[in-house]
Design a protein around this motif. Structure first.
Motif, PDB file in Angstrom:
ATOM      1  N   GLY A   1      10.785 -13.721   3.349  1.00  0.00           N
ATOM      2  CA  GLY A   1      11.409 -12.978   2.270  1.00  0.00           C
ATOM      3  C   GLY A   1      12.199 -13.887   1.360  1.00  0.00           C
ATOM      4  O   GLY A   1      12.313 -15.072   1.606  1.00  0.00           O
TER       5      GLY A   1
ATOM      6  N   ARG B   1      15.693  -6.924  -1.009  1.00  0.00           N
ATOM      7  CA  ARG B   1      16.597  -8.080  -0.881  1.00  0.00           C
ATOM      8  C   ARG B   1      16.614  -8.902  -2.159  1.00  0.00           C
ATOM      9  O   ARG B   1      17.662  -9.389  -2.577  1.00  0.00           O
ATOM     10  CB  ARG B   1      16.179  -8.950   0.295  1.00  0.00           C
ATOM     11  CG  ARG B   1      16.504  -8.320   1.628  1.00  0.00           C
ATOM     12  CD  ARG B   1      16.028  -9.120   2.804  1.00  0.00           C
ATOM     13  NE  ARG B   1      16.402 -10.530   2.747  1.00  0.00           N
ATOM     14  CZ  ARG B   1      15.807 -11.465   3.459  1.00  0.00           C
ATOM     15  NH1 ARG B   1      14.820 -11.158   4.265  1.00  0.00           N
ATOM     16  NH2 ARG B   1      16.194 -12.712   3.374  1.00  0.00           N
TER      17      ARG B   1
ATOM     18  N   GLU C   1       6.999 -13.768   1.978  1.00  0.00           N
ATOM     19  CA  GLU C   1       6.365 -12.545   1.493  1.00  0.00           C
ATOM     20  C   GLU C   1       7.378 -11.675   0.761  1.00  0.00           C
ATOM     21  O   GLU C   1       8.473 -11.434   1.261  1.00  0.00           O
ATOM     22  CB  GLU C   1       5.783 -11.762   2.668  1.00  0.00           C
ATOM     23  CG  GLU C   1       4.703 -12.517   3.397  1.00  0.00           C
ATOM     24  CD  GLU C   1       4.147 -11.768   4.587  1.00  0.00           C
ATOM     25  OE1 GLU C   1       4.615 -10.641   4.880  1.00  0.00           O
ATOM     26  OE2 GLU C   1       3.239 -12.307   5.227  1.00  0.00           O
ATOM     27  N   ILE C   2       6.991 -11.219  -0.422  1.00  0.00           N
ATOM     28  CA  ILE C   2       7.802 -10.243  -1.147  1.00  0.00           C
ATOM     29  C   ILE C   2       6.979  -8.963  -1.186  1.00  0.00           C
ATOM     30  O   ILE C   2       6.035  -8.833  -1.962  1.00  0.00           O
ATOM     31  CB  ILE C   2       8.170 -10.724  -2.564  1.00  0.00           C
ATOM     32  CG1 ILE C   2       8.908 -12.056  -2.499  1.00  0.00           C
ATOM     33  CG2 ILE C   2       9.040  -9.673  -3.253  1.00  0.00           C
ATOM     34  CD1 ILE C   2       9.271 -12.628  -3.847  1.00  0.00           C
TER      35      ILE C   2
ATOM     36  N   GLU D   1      15.076 -15.894  -0.517  1.00  0.00           N
ATOM     37  CA  GLU D   1      16.377 -16.468  -0.202  1.00  0.00           C
ATOM     38  C   GLU D   1      17.260 -16.291  -1.417  1.00  0.00           C
ATOM     39  O   GLU D   1      16.942 -16.758  -2.490  1.00  0.00           O
ATOM     40  CB  GLU D   1      16.245 -17.967   0.081  1.00  0.00           C
ATOM     41  CG  GLU D   1      15.488 -18.274   1.340  1.00  0.00           C
ATOM     42  CD  GLU D   1      15.353 -19.757   1.559  1.00  0.00           C
ATOM     43  OE1 GLU D   1      16.013 -20.545   0.852  1.00  0.00           O
ATOM     44  OE2 GLU D   1      14.579 -20.132   2.436  1.00  0.00           O
TER      45      GLU D   1
ATOM     46  N   SER E   1       9.038  -4.411   2.477  1.00  0.00           N
ATOM     47  CA  SER E   1      10.153  -4.623   3.405  1.00  0.00           C
ATOM     48  C   SER E   1      11.146  -5.682   2.936  1.00  0.00           C
ATOM     49  O   SER E   1      12.241  -5.762   3.484  1.00  0.00           O
ATOM     50  CB  SER E   1       9.618  -4.991   4.801  1.00  0.00           C
ATOM     51  OG  SER E   1       8.933  -6.220   4.755  1.00  0.00           O
ATOM     52  N   THR E   2      10.795  -6.486   1.934  1.00  0.00           N
ATOM     53  CA  THR E   2      11.694  -7.560   1.492  1.00  0.00           C
ATOM     54  C   THR E   2      12.068  -7.497   0.014  1.00  0.00           C
ATOM     55  O   THR E   2      13.004  -8.163  -0.410  1.00  0.00           O
ATOM     56  CB  THR E   2      11.069  -8.943   1.764  1.00  0.00           C
ATOM     57  OG1 THR E   2       9.836  -9.054   1.042  1.00  0.00           O
ATOM     58  CG2 THR E   2      10.837  -9.169   3.247  1.00  0.00           C
ATOM     59  N   SER E   3      11.358  -6.712  -0.761  1.00  0.00           N
ATOM     60  CA  SER E   3      11.595  -6.702  -2.210  1.00  0.00           C
ATOM     61  C   SER E   3      12.997  -6.226  -2.570  1.00  0.00           C
ATOM     62  O   SER E   3      13.580  -6.675  -3.553  1.00  0.00           O
ATOM     63  CB  SER E   3      10.542  -5.865  -2.936  1.00  0.00           C
ATOM     64  OG  SER E   3      10.560  -4.531  -2.468  1.00  0.00           O
TER      65      SER E   3
END
Length: 128
Positions: free
Chosen positions: A2, A40, A32-33, A4, A36-38
């Motif tokens: 994800g 952030r 990976e974006i 940083e 579940s990480t976008s």
């Protein structure tokens, strides 16, 4: 993985006032974006906008190995939030996958202005 976030401004050895880095923050995204990480990434941009109040944000996508529609949405929402705060957000160094997806959805010229084609040769050179 994800994104940083947030990134650090240039080191103390870099020029400051009046230099290209003045008022600019670079956020480095990697891995990976996706759904579940976008979030952030978006929250990271909001945090940078609140704390640093930059005039320009560059989101470095060189380390992005996957980007889906939710990642593109996070970039667009981040760009809107930045614009509302008087800041310009662009993408730099897109990985091959990020470059391809932004091109497919038609956002490459909007988010990555460096991708704009050069004008024709006769336009760039003065006529004799």
């Amino acid at each position: 993985m994800g994104p940083e976030v947030p990134s650090a401004p240039p080191s103390a050895s870099e020029p400051s006032a009046g230099a290209p880095w003045a008022g600019m923050t670079r956020i480095i995204a990697c891995g990976e974006i996706d759904i579940s990480t976008s979030g952030r990434l978006y929250r990271g941009v909001l945090q940078v906008l609140r704390r640093q109040r930059p005039t320009r944000i560059e989101v470095d996508l060189a380390g992005v190995t996957f980007l889906d529609a939710s990642g593109v949405r996070a970039l667009l929402m981040s760009r809107t939030a930045a614009a509302e705060g008087g800041c310009r957000l662009t993408v730099v160094n897109p990985s091959r996958i990020a470059h391809r997806l932004l091109d497919i959805v038609g956002l490459l010229p909007t988010l990555y202005p460096a991708a704009l084609p050069l004008p024709p040769a006769d336009f760039r050179q003065p006529r004799r």
